[in-house]
Design an enzyme around this catalytic site. Structure first.
Site, PDB file in Angstrom:
ATOM      1  N   ARG A   1     -26.310 -46.607 -28.957  1.00  0.00           N
ATOM      2  CA  ARG A   1     -25.422 -45.102 -29.614  1.00  0.00           C
ATOM      3  C   ARG A   1     -26.366 -44.296 -30.350  1.00  0.00           C
ATOM      4  O   ARG A   1     -27.175 -44.653 -30.939  1.00  0.00           O
ATOM      5  CB  ARG A   1     -24.416 -45.724 -30.268  1.00  0.00           C
ATOM      6  CG  ARG A   1     -24.479 -46.295 -31.544  1.00  0.00           C
ATOM      7  CD  ARG A   1     -23.341 -46.915 -32.187  1.00  0.00           C
ATOM      8  NE  ARG A   1     -23.541 -47.534 -33.531  1.00  0.00           N
ATOM      9  CZ  ARG A   1     -23.772 -46.866 -34.636  1.00  0.00           C
ATOM     10  NH1 ARG A   1     -23.608 -45.638 -34.628  1.00  0.00           N
ATOM     11  NH2 ARG A   1     -23.969 -47.452 -35.777  1.00  0.00           N
TER      12      ARG A   1
ATOM     13  N   HIS B   1     -26.912 -57.682  -7.859  1.00  0.00           N
ATOM     14  CA  HIS B   1     -26.374 -58.158  -6.873  1.00  0.00           C
ATOM     15  C   HIS B   1     -24.737 -57.255  -6.903  1.00  0.00           C
ATOM     16  O   HIS B   1     -24.524 -56.951  -7.899  1.00  0.00           O
ATOM     17  CB  HIS B   1     -25.870 -59.539  -7.001  1.00  0.00           C
ATOM     18  CG  HIS B   1     -26.911 -60.494  -7.183  1.00  0.00           C
ATOM     19  ND1 HIS B   1     -27.536 -61.026  -6.168  1.00  0.00           N
ATOM     20  CD2 HIS B   1     -27.645 -61.024  -8.194  1.00  0.00           C
ATOM     21  CE1 HIS B   1     -28.540 -61.709  -6.508  1.00  0.00           C
ATOM     22  NE2 HIS B   1     -28.844 -61.764  -7.760  1.00  0.00           N
TER      23      HIS B   1
ATOM     24  N   LYS C   1     -25.360 -45.430 -21.418  1.00  0.00           N
ATOM     25  CA  LYS C   1     -24.820 -44.132 -21.047  1.00  0.00           C
ATOM     26  C   LYS C   1     -25.799 -43.025 -21.322  1.00  0.00           C
ATOM     27  O   LYS C   1     -26.795 -43.444 -21.914  1.00  0.00           O
ATOM     28  CB  LYS C   1     -23.594 -43.965 -21.852  1.00  0.00           C
ATOM     29  CG  LYS C   1     -22.420 -44.714 -21.553  1.00  0.00           C
ATOM     30  CD  LYS C   1     -21.015 -44.533 -22.371  1.00  0.00           C
ATOM     31  CE  LYS C   1     -20.176 -45.379 -22.090  1.00  0.00           C
ATOM     32  NZ  LYS C   1     -18.973 -45.437 -22.885  1.00  0.00           N
TER      33      LYS C   1
ATOM     34  N   ARG D   1     -29.021 -40.653 -34.884  1.00  0.00           N
ATOM     35  CA  ARG D   1     -29.471 -39.386 -35.485  1.00  0.00           C
ATOM     36  C   ARG D   1     -29.625 -38.247 -34.444  1.00  0.00           C
ATOM     37  O   ARG D   1     -30.048 -38.745 -33.478  1.00  0.00           O
ATOM     38  CB  ARG D   1     -30.698 -40.098 -36.189  1.00  0.00           C
ATOM     39  CG  ARG D   1     -31.606 -38.770 -36.931  1.00  0.00           C
ATOM     40  CD  ARG D   1     -30.820 -38.703 -38.086  1.00  0.00           C
ATOM     41  NE  ARG D   1     -31.134 -37.294 -38.998  1.00  0.00           N
ATOM     42  CZ  ARG D   1     -32.234 -37.530 -40.018  1.00  0.00           C
ATOM     43  NH1 ARG D   1     -32.521 -38.888 -40.483  1.00  0.00           N
ATOM     44  NH2 ARG D   1     -32.453 -36.515 -40.705  1.00  0.00           N
TER      45      ARG D   1
END
Length: 205
Positions: free
Chosen positions: A185, A120, A171, A188
């Site tokens: 995140r 939305h 990201k 390694r």
């Protein structure tokens, strides 16, 4: 409708699937005009549902094993490379003129979600500017997405990387990395995963 190997309707919607591919009870919905589904050789899409909007395209490469749902909205596209392996219940949604690209030799586990949209629109109260525009998703070659991971709009995942179980990717993730968590995140770097012990995908080392 149940998927056919070769089909074209009066609205310009078309299906082109190699006869070596297993269709089973899979279905497709054409919601408007000039959309296309193309599937390559020696695939198994026998437990899948596809929905295509105006001038949308869905292309699946050779030797893919896909089970789940793909929704391609108007003027959007989903392109899947060769040798994709999906365990079960993958969900892809590309809408608002966006694209999802999945590279070759990817492994996608159970209940994985890829979405180019939040679902939305959200606007700035004063300017009425759209704050959460839909964006493309790009998955590189030889990527492993573990169970219940979610890939959100605007994300690129580099080749040979791994996304951990139940991770939420918001990201970009570089090549040859393991990323986990909410939000995901990198934990390694400089890794390469393999389908089994004793085999090495030399191009990723």
């Amino acid at each position: 409708m149940k998927i056919e190997y070769n089909f074209q309707d009066k609205n310009g919607n078309s299906i082109e699937i190699d006869k070596s591919t297993e269709l089973g009870s899979s279905s497709i919905e054409f919601n408007d005009k000039n959309s296309s589904l193309t599937v390559g050789k020696n695939c198994n899409i026998s437990s899948s549902r596809f929905a295509l909007g105006t001038k949308s395209t869905l292309k699946i490469g050779d030797r893919c094993n896909f089970g789940g749902t793909i929704i391609v909205g108007a003027y959007s596209s989903v392109t899947i490379g060769n040798d994709l392996s999906v365990t079960k219940n993958m969900f892809i949604r590309a809408v608002e003129a966006t694209t999802v690209v999945i590279g070759n030799d990817c492994l996608i586990a159970t209940d994985v979600v890829l979405r180019t949209t939040d679902g939305h629109p959200i606007y700035d109260r004063k300017t009425r500017e759209r704050l959460n525009k839909s964006k493309d998703i790009n998955i590189g070659d030889h990527v492993w997405l573990a169970d219940q991971s979610t890939i959100l709009k605007g994300v690129t995942i580099g080749k040979a990387s791994v996304i951990g179980i139940k991770s939420l990717v918001t990201k970009d993730i570089p090549n040859n990395c393991v990323a986990v968590g909410i939000p995901a995140r990198v934990v390694r770097k400089e890794i390469v995963w393999e389908h089994g012990p004793g085999h090495f995908s030399e191009e990723f080392y």
